[in-house]
Design a protein around this motif. Structure first.
Motif, mmCIF file in Angstrom:
data_model
loop_
_atom_site.group_PDB
_atom_site.id
_atom_site.type_symbol
_atom_site.label_atom_id
_atom_site.label_comp_id
_atom_site.label_asym_id
_atom_site.label_seq_id
_atom_site.Cartn_x
_atom_site.Cartn_y
_atom_site.Cartn_z
ATOM 1 N N LEU A 32 0.818 -1.226 0.000
ATOM 2 C CA LEU A 32 0.000 0.000 0.000
ATOM 3 C C LEU A 32 0.848 1.271 0.000
ATOM 4 C CD1 LEU A 32 -2.772 1.359 0.159
ATOM 5 C CD2 LEU A 32 -2.669 1.104 2.646
ATOM 6 N N PHE A 33 1.932 1.267 0.726
ATOM 7 C CA PHE A 33 2.692 2.484 0.992
ATOM 8 C C PHE A 33 3.091 3.246 -0.276
ATOM 9 C CE2 PHE A 33 7.247 3.832 2.032
ATOM 10 C CZ PHE A 33 6.885 5.153 2.173
ATOM 11 N N PRO A 34 3.867 2.664 -1.190
ATOM 12 C CA PRO A 34 4.284 3.471 -2.359
ATOM 13 C C PRO A 34 3.140 3.806 -3.290
ATOM 14 C CG PRO A 34 5.035 1.197 -2.557
ATOM 15 C CD PRO A 34 4.421 1.305 -1.203
ATOM 16 N N LEU A 35 2.173 2.881 -3.390
ATOM 17 C CA LEU A 35 1.032 3.109 -4.267
ATOM 18 C C LEU A 35 0.174 4.261 -3.768
ATOM 19 C CD1 LEU A 35 -0.486 2.054 -6.750
ATOM 20 C CD2 LEU A 35 -1.742 0.518 -5.219
ATOM 21 N N PHE A 36 -0.007 4.293 -2.487
ATOM 22 C CA PHE A 36 -0.876 5.299 -1.877
ATOM 23 C C PHE A 36 -0.343 6.714 -2.113
ATOM 24 C CE2 PHE A 36 -0.975 7.855 2.068
ATOM 25 C CZ PHE A 36 -2.261 8.345 1.954
ATOM 26 N N LEU A 37 0.976 6.942 -1.895
ATOM 27 C CA LEU A 37 1.537 8.281 -2.102
ATOM 28 C C LEU A 37 1.445 8.718 -3.558
ATOM 29 C CD1 LEU A 37 4.726 8.494 0.155
ATOM 30 C CD2 LEU A 37 2.533 9.631 0.444
ATOM 31 N N SER A 38 1.588 7.746 -4.481
ATOM 32 C CA SER A 38 1.462 8.083 -5.909
ATOM 33 C C SER A 38 0.051 8.532 -6.223
ATOM 34 C CB SER A 38 1.853 6.885 -6.765
ATOM 35 O OG SER A 38 3.204 6.526 -6.539
ATOM 36 N N ILE A 39 -0.906 7.834 -5.657
ATOM 37 C CA ILE A 39 -2.319 8.215 -5.884
ATOM 38 C C ILE A 39 -2.585 9.601 -5.314
ATOM 39 C CG2 ILE A 39 -4.684 7.627 -5.271
ATOM 40 C CD1 ILE A 39 -3.852 4.679 -5.432
ATOM 41 N N LEU A 40 -2.090 9.852 -4.112
ATOM 42 C CA LEU A 40 -2.292 11.176 -3.499
ATOM 43 C C LEU A 40 -1.630 12.269 -4.331
ATOM 44 C CD1 LEU A 40 -3.230 12.995 -1.200
ATOM 45 C CD2 LEU A 40 -1.160 12.375 0.075
ATOM 46 N N ASP A 41 -0.483 11.963 -4.828
ATOM 47 C CA ASP A 41 0.247 12.952 -5.618
ATOM 48 C C ASP A 41 -0.470 13.252 -6.933
ATOM 49 O OD1 ASP A 41 2.320 14.700 -6.320
ATOM 50 O OD2 ASP A 41 3.333 13.111 -7.425
ATOM 51 N N GLY A 42 -1.084 12.211 -7.531
ATOM 52 C CA GLY A 42 -1.728 12.424 -8.818
ATOM 53 C C GLY A 42 -3.205 12.647 -8.760
#
Length: 1291
Positions: A240-250
């Protein structure tokens, strides 16, 4: 039951139609739209409850429903309407509907399955939302685990059967809201439906932000549970960790951004997840294995992007997330945000109009400033203006929390800002910051004012204020606001003190609150004191360099320092003293005493005065009590040090500037300084214990002896300033034991310590208690080793009594101690001499003690006489004034013989040693002579002159003969003594005294010189001395003529010069004219036949006329000149001068009458005499009863001068006398009135019978004392420094 439910629903449906629409949410809005289209098959209004429930439980079959076939619009509307009606019934009749649904569990499960199927089949958003709401409501109301498990299973099965996440939005939304409604489901979902997380990951990577938002929402609810979060930690780290920040960023939609931030907020509650998220290296490694993730995404950059958005909600949420990270470890995580320039954007948000955003930014910045990197990047230098302006703006709002947070941020910045980096780059910004703090400390809200006090304390730092010019006026205004707010708060608490049996807990809470606020105020004030001390070494901070040279310099360090002292005296000290009445806080007293200590340094020119005021206000006692209470053990070492430092500096200030003694030498002060420095920290005992320790006569080691010295000095300084907090009797015994202990061990105490011991013994000695002989001997031995008594002298009347009370001390040190006492005595008693005994004011305490000693030990008077002769002039004057006051107020004490005898010895010694020029022998000789004349004046009744008095007359006359007319200071008191001695004794003594004085040729020659100087314009002696010379000459002439005494030196007097002095008198010289007239009256009565006085002509004389031959040695011109002079002098209306004029006129007319009655009558009958008489009578009501006017009228009547005073006018005078109250008249007036009546009676002028009766009544009304001719009781006076006998002037 169903009938009842249906009936209630039907009855209420019509009136509450709108409520059903509101409960339906979006579905209600869709139904309104459908009805607007006019569907004929749809009933108006909600269905009755029973049909709705039946329809909900057993809905008609819908072909292909599970297959996802689209239903017709009417069927969708009907289902939506049915759901809305059911929701309305569930809301209105919750218990009834819940009971109905739960009757059969199978039916209930089937009903939920049908609703879930409806949820999954509908594509209309309003219907799905309505389905979700109904499912959530019925699930939470039923509270049946089987029902919940059924619903979870349905959701799980639905997600598992989906080939794609396209239709998962409704299911994911239902799960999120279900966990939100029932938080316990989070743990169950994770434990029993673990593979659900894989479906959630699928949803995160699905290209639909709506589905991603629902997944984030569900994740957020799952991670809100600590148990579920712990179980999902591996899932988060790995997937979840890296995926989540990418989603928040985009994220593009606000819904996804908000839900992502919500999930982030939940994750940031746990330190584990915070460490993972902030670990950039770990995130990049995890991102390699995750599809759709970006490895270069970091949380600070993502949050920075959100801060840059224009959406206030996202900005606030972003700030909250930053705060949530920093809460765990500012030192660990703050650098990442600082490097991302987050502070810059947070400072910008401080100017926002949103209070929430400003508060959030302040909160975040408060945590960031804990990292030193924050300051090294100079963020505060660029952001301080935004902070100050934000604070100024927020203080105008009513948001208390915003006020507090803004002040907290400001205080942290001010506190942590490095000294080498200047925070305020302009004086204007510093001024604005000070004014904002001034407004904040004046806030009526206590919490806000308390935060402002902390910020003020940090603001008052040298590096914050050193930007020139230093604005001392603004600093003063800030401190005044701070102190006034504290005083106001203290008074408010006092005024709200509960009456009766109030809760002690509330009272203690209020006292504690007041103490905290007062402590914060004192800390701010201490910061100001430190600032003033630091600026003392800064030349540029001494005064405002931009002030014009001619302008008044008020904005200076000196003025600011004096303000600090004044504010502490008027505000800080009273507030602390009031607080001490209720409780004592060591921390507060530590700050308070450090302030007092600092003020000694801040205002050095006032430190002695301030120390005296503190000592007189019992601060020595207060500090010792603090040390005894809190510092007896090793606790509160800081307070002990502060107390010791304060006492050390205050004692040194008091010892270096004593009240009325000389300051100690540098060596003494250095020794005392070392003594106090080592001894004060060791003192922490209460007063009884200190007294016991001082009384201990056992062998004392060096440290213990030093401690005794310190205790004694503290008691000494306290007693000097009237702070007697120990028993005098106990202290008296303790000091004696201490001195005897020193004697036993053969020690000599420091001079200051012995000085303190002597003072305390003198002060504490009771009137009825005296020292033992052994103690007196010990004191004398200590004194013998002291080179100068002044080194151990303390100015106090009881110390004087102490030295004079014991003969062993008085014989050796009485003279020196009296000299010291008068030298330091600053009171003047001259004003007490002129006050009559009936109105005597109270004597000063110092004189009371001295006079008591003089009454009990008269021999002290001899020491005082020696002091008058041998002491400096100022000291001798004080002794003389004291003796004069004593003699005037103690007339019952006969010490004249003692004083005259001792004075005779002094005078004889002086004439032997300085025979040629006695005037240069001692500058105090005039004072001794003044005292001698005063002693003579004390003799009210006539007394025989004894041998001592005659010897004194001889010595004084001999002394006068050796002086010149310019020795006024010696001659004036000498002439006064001689004059009073002649006139205040018996006739036989007068003759003897006159013979002694006439035998002094030096005195006679001096008098002749003095008389010749009467008309001199330059280098003439004082008028008072001339008065005495003429009076003495008149007295000598009268006594010589009366007793036919031998004359050794004749006095030559020029008659023309005498008459000239009367015709042209000096200004303000009435007494001199009276004295000359007295001399002339004596000469006229003697017919100028005196053997002592010879009249000599003034230059060439004209040929005598016939009249001159008859009047010789007078000439007629001289008679006319004398008469005119007398008339002019009478017009001045001076009582004493007028009597002298009348007496001289009487003697002149007698002289003329004996030689030529016609000339006498001619002089008495001059018309000018009538004008003169009526001028005198015009002086006021009953002016005819003045003695000089009565004598003048008697004189005119004797010479039958009817042209001056007619018969009718005499009758008017007698009539006025008959009406007057004779009992109020003086003896002198009554004598003159008696003579007037006798003259009228002897003349036989009164033929009128009524006039004769009036005269007889008046004569009988006179008191018998008038015929005795006795002089008045107060005959001897000192007028303008001249000895005068009133009877001598008059008669």
């Amino acid at each position: 039951m169903r009938a009842v439910c249906a009936g209630k629903s039907a009855a209420s449906a019509e009136g509450k139609r709108g409520d059903g629409c509101e409960a339906g949410g979006d579905g209600g809005h869709s139904r309104a739209q459908e009805r607007g289209r006019g569907g004929a098959s749809i009933r108006e209004g909600p269905l009755p409850a029973r049909p709705a429930l039946a329809a909900a439980r057993d809905p008609p079959p819908v072909p292909g429903l599970r297959a996802g076939a689209a239903a017709g619009p009417r069927r969708v509307v009907r289902k939506k309407h049915m759901l809305s009606c059911f929701q309305d019934a569930l809301v209105r009749h919750t218990s009834l509907v819940t009971q109905l649904v739960s009757q059969d569990q199978r039916v209930c499960i089937h009903f939920i399955s049908v609703l879930f199927g409806l949820l999954c089949s509908m594509e209309d958003g309003s219907v799905t939302n309505l389905c979700i709401e109904v499912l959530i409501q019925i699930t939470t109301h039923l509270k049946l685990e089987q029902t919940i498990h059924c619903l979870l299973d349905e959701c799980h099965k639905e997600l598992c059967n989906m080939p794609s996440m396209r239709g998962s939005l409704a299911t994911l939304t239902l799960l999120g809201k279900l966990v939100d409604a029932i938080p316990a489901l989070a743990d169950e979902l994770v434990m029993e439906h673990g593979n659900l997380m894989e479906h959630l990951l699928r949803g995160l990577v699905y290209p639909s932000e709506g589905i991603q938002a629902s997944v984030c929402y569900l994740y957020g609810k799952l991670y809100s549970s600590p148990v579920a979060a712990e179980m999902l930690s591996g899932h988060f780290r790995e997937k979840l960790f890296p995926l989540f920040l990418s989603i928040l960023d985009g994220a593009q939609t606000k819904e996804l951004q908000i839900n992502c931030l919500g999930l982030l907020r939940q994750l940031l509650k746990y330190d584990l997840f915070v460490s993972m998220i902030m670990n950039q290296d770990g995130m990049e490694e995890s991102a390699k294995n995750i599809e759709g993730s970006s490895g270069n995404t970091s949380l600070p950059l993502v949050l920075k992007k959100l801060l840059l958005s224009r959406d206030e909600t996202l900005q606030v949420a972003s700030a909250h997330c930053i705060t949530a990270v920093l809460v765990h470890s500012p030192a660990k995580h703050a650098p990442a945000f600082i490097h991302a320039d987050i502070p810059e954007f947070l400072f910008e948000h401080l100017s926002s109009s949103s209070e929430v955003l400003v508060w959030s930014s302040c909160n975040c910045l408060t945590l960031l400033v804990e990292e030193p990197l924050f300051f090294s990047k100079c963020h505060t230098v660029y952001g301080i203006e935004a902070v100050v302006r934000s604070l100024q703006g927020s203080l105008k709002m009513n948001n208390i929390e915003l006020h507090k947070q803004g002040l907290l941020l400001f205080a942290e910045i001010l506190t942590r800002q490095p000294e080498e980096i200047k925070l305020f780059t302009s004086s204007a910004m510093c001024r604005d910051a000070g004014r904002a703090l001034q407004e904040a400390v004046s806030s009526p809200v206590l919490e806000v004012a308390a935060e402002a006090l902390k910020a003020t304390s940090a603001f008052l730092r040298k590096d914050h204020q050193s930007t020139p010019p230093v604005q001392y006026g603004e600093l003063r205004a800030l401190l005044e606001a701070m102190l006034n707010r504290c005083a106001e708060f203290s008074q408010t608490l006092l005024s709200r003190r509960p009456l009766g049996h109030a809760s002690s807990r509330d009272s203690e809470k209020a006292i504690l609150q007041r103490g905290k606020f007062l402590l914060s105020t004192l800390e701010g004030f201490r910061s100001a004191c430190r600032l003033a001390i630091e600026f003392q070494s800064e030349p540029s901070a001494q005064e405002n360099p931009f002030t014009a040279p001619s302008a008044k310099k008020e904005d200076t360090l000196e003025a600011f320092s004096e303000f600090l002292l004044s504010a502490c005296d008027s505000l800080c000290i009273p507030m602390v003293m009031r607080h001490l009445e209720q409780t004592t806080h060591p921390a507060l007293m530590e700050v308070f005493l450090s302030i007092l200590h600092n003020l000694f340094v801040i205002v050095p020119h006032m430190k002695e005065k301030f120390s005296k005021k503190l000592a007189s206000s019992s601060f020595i006692r207060l500090t010792l009590e603090l040390k005894a209470r809190f510092c007896s053990d090793l606790s509160h070492s800081a307070l002990n040090q502060v107390c010791s430092n304060f006492l050390y500096y205050m004692c040194l200030n008091l010892l270096s500037a004593p009240e009325k003694t000389g300051p100690p030498s540098k060596e003494e002060l250095s020794a005392v300084s070392e003594l106090l420095q080592h001894g004060l920290p060791q003192i922490s005992s209460r007063s009884p214990e200190s007294l016991a320790f001082l009384s201990d006569r056992q062998y004392m080691e060096g440290a213990a002896r030093q401690r005794q010295y310190c205790i004694l000095l503290l008691f000494y300084l306290a007693y000097i300033h009237e702070d007697r907090f120990v028993s005098e009797a106990e202290l008296f015994e303790a000091v004696q034991s201490f001195l005897l202990s020193l004697q036993d061990q053969g020690e000599r105490p420091p001079l200051v310590v012995f000085k303190a011991s002597i003072y305390l013994l003198a002060i504490c000695q009771d009137k009825d208690n005296t020292l033992r002989e052994t103690m007196v001997s010990a004191i004398r031995k200590f004194l013998e080793g002291i080179p100068d008594l002044q080194l151990v002298y303390t100015h106090h009347p009881l110390l004087l009594r102490f030295f004079l009370l014991y003969p062993e001390l008085m014989s050796r040190y009485g003279h020196h101690v009296l000299e010291l006492w008068f030298f330091w005595e600053d009171s003047s008693y001259e004003e007490l001499d002129d006050v009559t005994s009936a109105g005597q004011p109270a004597l000063p305490a110092s004189l009371v003690v001295l006079f008591q000693l003089l009454r009990s030990i008269p021999s002290i008077l001899l020491i005082l006489l020696d002091l008058i002769y041998s002491s400096p002039v100022d000291t001798a004057h004080k002794v003389l004034n004291s003796l004069r006051t004593f003699l005037r107020r103690n007339e019952d004490i006969q010490v004249g013989g003692l004083i005259r005898g001792h004075f005779l010895l002094i005078l004889q010694r002086l004439l032997v040693e300085h025979g040629a020029s006695p005037s240069g022998a001692s500058g105090n000789l005039p004072l001794l002579l003044s005292l001698l004349s005063l002693m003579q004046l004390r003799n009210v009744s006539e007394q025989e002159l004894d041998s001592v008095a005659m010897k004194l007359l001889h010595q004084v006359s001999k002394l006068c003969g050796k002086c010149s007319p310019t020795d006024v200071d010696i001659l004036q008191p000498s002439f006064n003594f001689l004059y009073w001695s002649l006139h205040q004794t018996t006739p036989s003594s007068q003759k003897r005294a006159a013979a002694v004085l006439l035998s002094s040729t030096g005195l006679m020659e001096l008098l002749e010189k003095m008389l010749a100087l009467t008309l001199a314009k330059a280098d003439s002696p004082r008028t008072a001395l001339l008065c005495s010379a003429w009076l003495l000459t008149a007295s000598f002439s009268a006594q010589q003529h009366k007793g036919s005494l031998q004359v050794h030196q004749t006095l030559s007097v020029e008659m023309d010069q005498v008459l000239k002095a009367l015709s042209f008198p000096k200004k303000k010289a009435a007494l001199l004219s009276a004295a000359i007239l007295c001399f002339l009256r004596t000469a006229l009565r003697q017919s100028f036949s005196s053997a002592l006085v010879a009249l000599v002509p003034s230059g060439a004389q004209p040929l005598p006329a016939t009249e001159d031959t008859v009047l010789a040695p007078l000439r007629m011109s001289q008679v006319r000149s004398l008469v005119i002079g007398l008339q002019n002098l009478l017009v001045q209306k001076d009582p004493l001068l007028s009597q002298a004029c009348v007496g001289c006129l009487e003697a002149l007319l007698d002289y003329l009458d004996a030689r030529s009655p016609d000339i006498a009558l001619h002089v008495a009958s001059q018309p000018w005499n009538r004008f003169l008489l009526f001028t005198l009578l015009d002086a006021g009501e009953n002016s005819f009863l003045r003695p000089e006017i009565l004598r003048l009228m008697t004189l005119f009547m004797r010479y039958r001068s009817s042209s001056v005073l007619s018969h009718e006018e005499v009758g008017d005078v007698l009539q006025g006398v008959a009406l007057a109250d004779l009992s109020t008249l003086s003896n002198t007036t009554l004598q003159a009135l008696h003579g007037f009546f006798q003259q009228l009676q002897s003349m036989g002028h009164l033929a009128d019978h009524s006039m004769a009766q009036t005269l007889q009544a008046s004569l009988e009304g006179l008191p018998p004392s008038t015929s005795s001719g006795q002089p008045p009781l107060q005959d001897m006076l000192c007028l303008g420094g001249v000895a005068v006998s009133l009877s001598h002037i008059r008669n």
